[in-house]
Design a protein around this motif. Structure first.
Motif, PDB file in Angstrom:
ATOM      1  N   VAL A   7       0.998  -1.216   0.041  1.00  0.00           N
ATOM      2  CA  VAL A   7       0.073   0.046   0.144  1.00  0.00           C
ATOM      3  C   VAL A   7       0.976   1.266   0.254  1.00  0.00           C
ATOM      4  O   VAL A   7       0.450   2.295  -0.733  1.00  0.00           O
ATOM      5  N   ALA A   8       1.901   1.253   0.876  1.00  0.00           N
ATOM      6  CA  ALA A   8       2.790   2.430   0.899  1.00  0.00           C
ATOM      7  C   ALA A   8       3.457   2.554  -0.415  1.00  0.00           C
ATOM      8  O   ALA A   8       3.502   3.792  -0.851  1.00  0.00           O
ATOM      9  N   LEU A   9       4.000   1.654  -1.082  1.00  0.00           N
ATOM     10  CA  LEU A   9       4.402   1.769  -2.429  1.00  0.00           C
ATOM     11  C   LEU A   9       3.662   2.214  -3.472  1.00  0.00           C
ATOM     12  O   LEU A   9       4.006   3.206  -4.376  1.00  0.00           O
ATOM     13  N   ALA A  15      -1.924   7.738  -6.280  1.00  0.00           N
ATOM     14  CA  ALA A  15      -2.659   9.152  -6.071  1.00  0.00           C
ATOM     15  C   ALA A  15      -2.489  10.106  -7.105  1.00  0.00           C
ATOM     16  O   ALA A  15      -3.520  10.722  -7.681  1.00  0.00           O
ATOM     17  N   VAL A  16      -1.417   9.850  -7.773  1.00  0.00           N
ATOM     18  CA  VAL A  16      -1.285  10.848  -9.268  1.00  0.00           C
ATOM     19  C   VAL A  16      -2.339  10.399 -10.192  1.00  0.00           C
ATOM     20  O   VAL A  16      -2.921  11.192 -10.819  1.00  0.00           O
ATOM     21  N   LEU A  81      -7.235   7.546   0.903  1.00  0.00           N
ATOM     22  CA  LEU A  81      -6.562   7.041  -0.122  1.00  0.00           C
ATOM     23  C   LEU A  81      -5.938   5.663   0.432  1.00  0.00           C
ATOM     24  O   LEU A  81      -6.215   4.649  -0.419  1.00  0.00           O
ATOM     25  N   VAL A  82      -5.177   5.741   1.480  1.00  0.00           N
ATOM     26  CA  VAL A  82      -4.736   4.569   1.845  1.00  0.00           C
ATOM     27  C   VAL A  82      -5.743   3.431   1.997  1.00  0.00           C
ATOM     28  O   VAL A  82      -5.590   2.122   1.902  1.00  0.00           O
ATOM     29  N   ASP A  86      -6.161   0.069   0.262  1.00  0.00           N
ATOM     30  CA  ASP A  86      -6.137  -1.495   0.858  1.00  0.00           C
ATOM     31  C   ASP A  86      -7.237  -2.187   0.340  1.00  0.00           C
ATOM     32  O   ASP A  86      -6.832  -3.441   0.146  1.00  0.00           O
ATOM     33  N   ILE A  87      -8.174  -1.734  -0.020  1.00  0.00           N
ATOM     34  CA  ILE A  87      -9.438  -2.404  -0.547  1.00  0.00           C
ATOM     35  C   ILE A  87      -9.101  -2.975  -2.138  1.00  0.00           C
ATOM     36  O   ILE A  87      -9.090  -4.081  -2.232  1.00  0.00           O
ATOM     37  N   HIS A  88      -8.428  -1.954  -2.622  1.00  0.00           N
ATOM     38  CA  HIS A  88      -8.165  -2.612  -4.106  1.00  0.00           C
ATOM     39  C   HIS A  88      -6.894  -3.547  -4.107  1.00  0.00           C
ATOM     40  O   HIS A  88      -7.006  -4.625  -4.879  1.00  0.00           O
ATOM     41  N   VAL A  89      -5.968  -3.455  -3.085  1.00  0.00           N
ATOM     42  CA  VAL A  89      -5.046  -4.436  -3.012  1.00  0.00           C
ATOM     43  C   VAL A  89      -5.399  -5.712  -2.642  1.00  0.00           C
ATOM     44  O   VAL A  89      -5.142  -6.755  -3.259  1.00  0.00           O
TER      45      VAL A  89
END
Length: 134
Positions: A7-9, A15-16, A81-82, A86-89
């Motif tokens: 998620v951090a990576l 975001a962009v 956003l995180v 997280d849901i997407h990952v």
């Protein structure tokens, strides 16, 4: 790699991409994250981006029907956003994140499609009616 590292990576790059635009509906029906929709009777959480026309359409749709929504702006709130990433990952590992991401009860819808949202709301109503009869 742990989920937190992934998620951090992805946060900066995604975001962009999220701020660059939004896309039309692509509904998916996996389970929603636990507790994501606490606080409203339909269990609706909507992840949005400022300036997104599909997000605005979703907001107007829910408002016109009097459906309470917990809205999370991924452009203005890093934690939102995180949470969305997280849901997407976890739920859509091979899909590109997009907004709006709509969580209704146990359903997660990518993008805004009136028919899919209406079906998900009807399903939540049927489930809550059936549950109250027991």
């Amino acid at each position: 790699m742990t989920l937190r590292i992934i998620v951090a990576l992805l946060t900066a790059a995604l975001a962009v991409a999220l701020l660059a635009g939004c896309t039309p509906a692509r509904p998916v029906v996996p389970p929603a994250p636990a507790g994501a929709a606490a606080g409203n009777r339909h269990g609706v959480v909507v992840y949005v981006r400022t300036g997104c026309s599909f997000c605005l359409e979703a907001r107007e749709f829910f408002a016109a029907r009097g459906v309470p929504v917990r809205e999370r702006n991924v452009a203005a709130d890093r934690s939102a956003l995180v949470e969305m990433l997280d849901i997407h990952v976890r739920r859509f590992p091979d899909e590109e994140p997009l907004v709006p991401l709509i969580v209704i009860g146990d359903r997660v819808l990518r993008g805004f499609d009136r028919q899919e949202v209406e079906a998900a709301l009807a399903e939540v109503e049927r489930t809550s009616i059936a549950g109250s009869k027991q």
